[in-house]
Design a protein around this motif. Structure first.
Motif, PDB file in Angstrom:
ATOM      1  N   PHE A 383     -17.848 -49.386  -4.344  1.00  0.00           N
ATOM      2  CA  PHE A 383     -16.547 -49.023  -3.886  1.00  0.00           C
ATOM      3  C   PHE A 383     -16.438 -47.421  -3.798  1.00  0.00           C
ATOM      4  O   PHE A 383     -15.904 -46.702  -3.054  1.00  0.00           O
ATOM      5  CB  PHE A 383     -15.693 -49.510  -4.872  1.00  0.00           C
ATOM      6  N   LEU A 384     -16.913 -46.701  -5.043  1.00  0.00           N
ATOM      7  CA  LEU A 384     -16.770 -45.190  -5.085  1.00  0.00           C
ATOM      8  C   LEU A 384     -17.608 -44.623  -3.806  1.00  0.00           C
ATOM      9  O   LEU A 384     -17.301 -43.694  -3.477  1.00  0.00           O
ATOM     10  CB  LEU A 384     -17.739 -44.798  -6.328  1.00  0.00           C
ATOM     11  N   GLN A 385     -18.992 -45.144  -3.617  1.00  0.00           N
ATOM     12  CA  GLN A 385     -19.775 -44.799  -2.528  1.00  0.00           C
ATOM     13  C   GLN A 385     -19.032 -44.922  -1.060  1.00  0.00           C
ATOM     14  O   GLN A 385     -18.923 -44.091  -0.500  1.00  0.00           O
ATOM     15  CB  GLN A 385     -21.035 -45.408  -2.532  1.00  0.00           C
ATOM     16  N   ARG A 386     -18.379 -46.025  -0.920  1.00  0.00           N
ATOM     17  CA  ARG A 386     -17.729 -46.538   0.164  1.00  0.00           C
ATOM     18  C   ARG A 386     -16.370 -45.591   0.596  1.00  0.00           C
ATOM     19  O   ARG A 386     -16.002 -45.217   1.685  1.00  0.00           O
ATOM     20  CB  ARG A 386     -17.235 -47.851   0.370  1.00  0.00           C
ATOM     21  N   SER A 387     -15.752 -45.312  -0.699  1.00  0.00           N
ATOM     22  CA  SER A 387     -14.735 -44.564  -0.649  1.00  0.00           C
ATOM     23  C   SER A 387     -15.008 -43.073  -0.207  1.00  0.00           C
ATOM     24  O   SER A 387     -14.157 -42.405   0.599  1.00  0.00           O
ATOM     25  CB  SER A 387     -14.049 -44.308  -2.136  1.00  0.00           C
ATOM     26  N   GLU A 389     -17.671 -42.251   1.954  1.00  0.00           N
ATOM     27  CA  GLU A 389     -17.786 -42.471   3.242  1.00  0.00           C
ATOM     28  C   GLU A 389     -16.894 -42.669   3.939  1.00  0.00           C
ATOM     29  O   GLU A 389     -16.879 -42.214   5.112  1.00  0.00           O
ATOM     30  CB  GLU A 389     -18.938 -43.757   3.267  1.00  0.00           C
ATOM     31  N   ARG A 390     -15.954 -43.298   3.522  1.00  0.00           N
ATOM     32  CA  ARG A 390     -14.704 -43.685   4.646  1.00  0.00           C
ATOM     33  C   ARG A 390     -13.427 -43.047   4.499  1.00  0.00           C
ATOM     34  O   ARG A 390     -12.366 -43.245   4.779  1.00  0.00           O
ATOM     35  CB  ARG A 390     -14.306 -45.241   4.484  1.00  0.00           C
ATOM     36  N   ARG A 442     -11.133 -48.896   6.371  1.00  0.00           N
ATOM     37  CA  ARG A 442     -10.765 -47.468   6.310  1.00  0.00           C
ATOM     38  C   ARG A 442      -9.154 -47.340   6.317  1.00  0.00           C
ATOM     39  O   ARG A 442      -8.318 -48.523   7.087  1.00  0.00           O
ATOM     40  CB  ARG A 442     -11.280 -46.853   7.545  1.00  0.00           C
ATOM     41  N   LEU A 443      -8.488 -46.516   5.658  1.00  0.00           N
ATOM     42  CA  LEU A 443      -7.005 -46.504   5.640  1.00  0.00           C
ATOM     43  C   LEU A 443      -6.437 -45.410   6.655  1.00  0.00           C
ATOM     44  O   LEU A 443      -5.173 -45.447   6.860  1.00  0.00           O
ATOM     45  CB  LEU A 443      -6.725 -45.742   4.239  1.00  0.00           C
ATOM     46  N   ASP A 444      -7.415 -44.832   7.634  1.00  0.00           N
ATOM     47  CA  ASP A 444      -6.760 -44.021   8.554  1.00  0.00           C
ATOM     48  C   ASP A 444      -6.653 -44.585   9.912  1.00  0.00           C
ATOM     49  O   ASP A 444      -6.293 -43.693  10.681  1.00  0.00           O
ATOM     50  CB  ASP A 444      -7.779 -42.636   8.603  1.00  0.00           C
ATOM     51  N   ALA A 446      -9.143 -45.750  11.727  1.00  0.00           N
ATOM     52  CA  ALA A 446     -10.320 -45.481  12.423  1.00  0.00           C
ATOM     53  C   ALA A 446     -11.121 -46.752  12.530  1.00  0.00           C
ATOM     54  O   ALA A 446     -11.240 -47.376  11.393  1.00  0.00           O
ATOM     55  CB  ALA A 446     -10.968 -44.314  12.077  1.00  0.00           C
ATOM     56  N   GLU A 447     -11.726 -46.900  13.641  1.00  0.00           N
ATOM     57  CA  GLU A 447     -12.683 -48.186  13.486  1.00  0.00           C
ATOM     58  C   GLU A 447     -14.166 -47.940  13.071  1.00  0.00           C
ATOM     59  O   GLU A 447     -14.537 -46.765  13.174  1.00  0.00           O
ATOM     60  CB  GLU A 447     -12.806 -48.654  15.063  1.00  0.00           C
ATOM     61  N   GLU A 448     -14.851 -48.859  12.404  1.00  0.00           N
ATOM     62  CA  GLU A 448     -16.088 -48.574  11.688  1.00  0.00           C
ATOM     63  C   GLU A 448     -17.134 -48.528  12.911  1.00  0.00           C
ATOM     64  O   GLU A 448     -16.867 -49.166  14.158  1.00  0.00           O
ATOM     65  CB  GLU A 448     -16.496 -49.867  10.961  1.00  0.00           C
ATOM     66  N   GLU A 449     -18.117 -47.874  13.000  1.00  0.00           N
ATOM     67  CA  GLU A 449     -18.805 -47.626  13.927  1.00  0.00           C
ATOM     68  C   GLU A 449     -19.885 -49.121  13.754  1.00  0.00           C
ATOM     69  O   GLU A 449     -20.255 -49.597  12.660  1.00  0.00           O
ATOM     70  CB  GLU A 449     -20.083 -46.614  13.659  1.00  0.00           C
ATOM     71  N   ALA A 450     -20.015 -49.293  15.021  1.00  0.00           N
ATOM     72  CA  ALA A 450     -20.984 -50.611  15.446  1.00  0.00           C
ATOM     73  C   ALA A 450     -22.195 -50.795  14.799  1.00  0.00           C
ATOM     74  O   ALA A 450     -22.712 -49.577  15.156  1.00  0.00           O
ATOM     75  CB  ALA A 450     -20.627 -51.302  16.443  1.00  0.00           C
ATOM     76  N   GLY A 451     -22.816 -51.482  14.149  1.00  0.00           N
ATOM     77  CA  GLY A 451     -24.096 -51.512  13.726  1.00  0.00           C
ATOM     78  C   GLY A 451     -25.071 -51.441  14.764  1.00  0.00           C
ATOM     79  O   GLY A 451     -24.754 -52.245  16.082  1.00  0.00           O
ATOM     80  N   PRO A 452     -26.469 -51.642  14.701  1.00  0.00           N
ATOM     81  CA  PRO A 452     -27.295 -51.891  15.842  1.00  0.00           C
ATOM     82  C   PRO A 452     -27.294 -53.365  16.121  1.00  0.00           C
ATOM     83  O   PRO A 452     -27.143 -54.166  15.315  1.00  0.00           O
ATOM     84  CB  PRO A 452     -28.628 -51.520  15.256  1.00  0.00           C
TER      85      PRO A 452
END
Length: 453
Positions: A383-387, A389-390, A442-444, A446-452
């Motif tokens: 969670f801390l890492q994703r926070s 990153e996002r 994400r709370l802003d 914004a859409e997450e980038e699509a993975g490969p």
């Protein structure tokens, strides 16, 4: 002119006697902290060992300790020193203590758990809360959404035993009057019309010696037994039944100890609301024009308050403050506030909670065993890492994921998870991880980038 106004134009603070620097009405440690929050240079940084040693050495001037432990042995009114002369109010009539709301406080904060450590941020928070208590000034708390700004009001209420928190949630359509009071003029007119409609069109027969309005005539013997003149038992409704004080108006009643008022998300308001609040904060009183208009006939009116089933007397149509409320104003930083408003507030920046704070929150809302359960430590780390990153996540996103992960329901049973899943433990764990990632959106916006692929 208020004493703050002339001092501000001369570049001095309240309490200045001349060219001397600001002499704070509390010890030097708090004065230095206020300076640092206002933008001044921070003091010398202590060594790591010295900071750990000083964690439990809380300043003696603190009333709010920030430990989470409710106050015992004395009330806030007994501990709180007199206010500055320009913040002294003498409102009457004095009201009884407000109702408690332990259920709502527990819902917001979780079960009571005393904090065992005091971080640098916790000390800064306690300093600013105590400065607001001493100076009788609002506390403006800023930070990202989900960092626990609103929870501060409930922590103060729990620790200082101040009862129910008065919460005023702000929207783009909120006006000052909505926070002070509401007057239901239409409801009063409708009730008056309904009472008139219930009056009989004619009284008893003339042979009883009565006119249609119930008066005796021609020596009549008077009304029959049990007769009531039309409208005599149904007086027009009093104006107090149609006036209800809002959260701000209730906080400004003459309480012996300060109430807790949470003004939530003020940055969502119309740009004029912050300016409109200035007069109320400075004067500690406000008039209800509908009550002022009838004060000769009804000098003392009982109105409803924002507390459940609460009521209070308003004398002369004006609500007068006695103990200035502890006002916690939150802002997500969507817009700036006018300088005149900022000058009258103390400011506190709420950073993202660190790992130890997150562990305490999970333990308070769930159980200590949930913190030590399998996978919880890993969830907090991720969670801390994703926070980071996002762009920042909210604490309730972590609580939701830990609740699902520790409930056991998502990793039990033979049901298949995902396309082609065979219902193995590995498949269910993978499905749980995907669900957790979806909860941590994400709370802003914004859409997450699509993975490969």
């Amino acid at each position: 002119m208020h004493p703050d106004d002339g001092l501000a134009r001369e570049g001095r603070s309240p309490g200045d006697g001349g060219a001397e620097p600001f002499a704070a009405p509390f010890p030097e440690s708090a004065a230095g902290l206020v300076k640092g929050v206002a933008g001044g240079p921070p003091g010398p940084q202590p060594e790591a060992g010295a900071e750990a040693e000083a964690e439990d050495a809380r300043p003696s001037w603190w009333i709010y300790q920030g430990t989470g432990r409710p106050l015992t042995g004395a009330s806030l009114g007994e501990l709180l020193p007199p206010p500055p002369p320009w913040r002294r109010f003498q409102g009457t009539p004095v009201l009884p203590p407000p109702p408690s709301d332990d259920e709502e406080i527990e819902r917001r904060l979780g079960r009571f758990a005393q904090l065992t450590t005091t971080s640098r941020q916790a000390r800064r928070e306690a300093d600013m809360v105590n400065a607001a208590l001493h100076l009788r000034r609002p506390l403006l708390v800023t930070g990202r959404p989900g960092t626990g700004k609103s929870a501060l009001a409930y922590r103060i209420s729990r620790e200082l035993r101040l009862g129910r928190v008065l919460r005023w949630h702000i929207t783009s359509r909120t006006t000052l009057r909505a926070g002070l009071y509401e007057y239901d003029a239409i409801g009063r007119v409708q009730d008056s019309a309904a009472l008139r409609a219930r009056e009989p069109e004619a009284g008893p027969p003339q042979s009883a010696g009565l006119t249609p309005n119930g008066r005796t005539v021609n020596g009549g013997s008077g009304p029959p037994a049990g007769y009531t003149a039309p409208g005599a038992g149904d007086p027009l409704p009093g104006i107090g039944d149609y006036v209800q004080l809002g959260p701000l108006g209730t906080a400004l009643l003459a309480h012996e100890a300060p109430r807790i008022l949470l003004i939530d998300e003020l940055d969502k308001s119309d740009q004029d609301l912050a300016n409109d609040l200035l007069s109320v904060f400075e004067e500690g009183q406000f008039a209800v024009p509908e009550l002022v208009r009838v004060r000769r006939r009804e000098p003392r009116v009982t109105v409803m308050t924002d507390d459940p089933h609460g009521s209070a007397d308003v004398v002369g149509g004006v609500v007068h403050c006695r103990a200035f409320p502890i006002v916690v104003i939150t802002s997500n930083g969507e817009r700036e506030f006018p300088p005149a408003f900022l000058r009258r507030c103390l400011r506190l920046r709420m950073p993202d909670p660190d790992r130890s704070q997150l562990v305490d929150m999970v333990a308070a809302h769930l159980t200590r065993s949930a913190v030590s359960g399998p996978g919880t430590e890993d969830l907090i780390t991720r969670f801390l890492q994703r926070s980071r990153e996002r762009g920042g996540l909210a604490v309730d996103q972590l609580l939701n994921s830990v609740f699902l992960a520790t409930s056991g329901r998502l990793t039990e049973g033979p049901e298949e998870y995902g396309p082609g899943g065979d219902g193995t433990v590995g498949d269910r764990q993978e499905a749980l991880q995907e669900l957790v990632e979806a909860l941590w959106h994400r709370l802003d916006g914004a859409e997450e980038e699509a993975g490969p692929g």
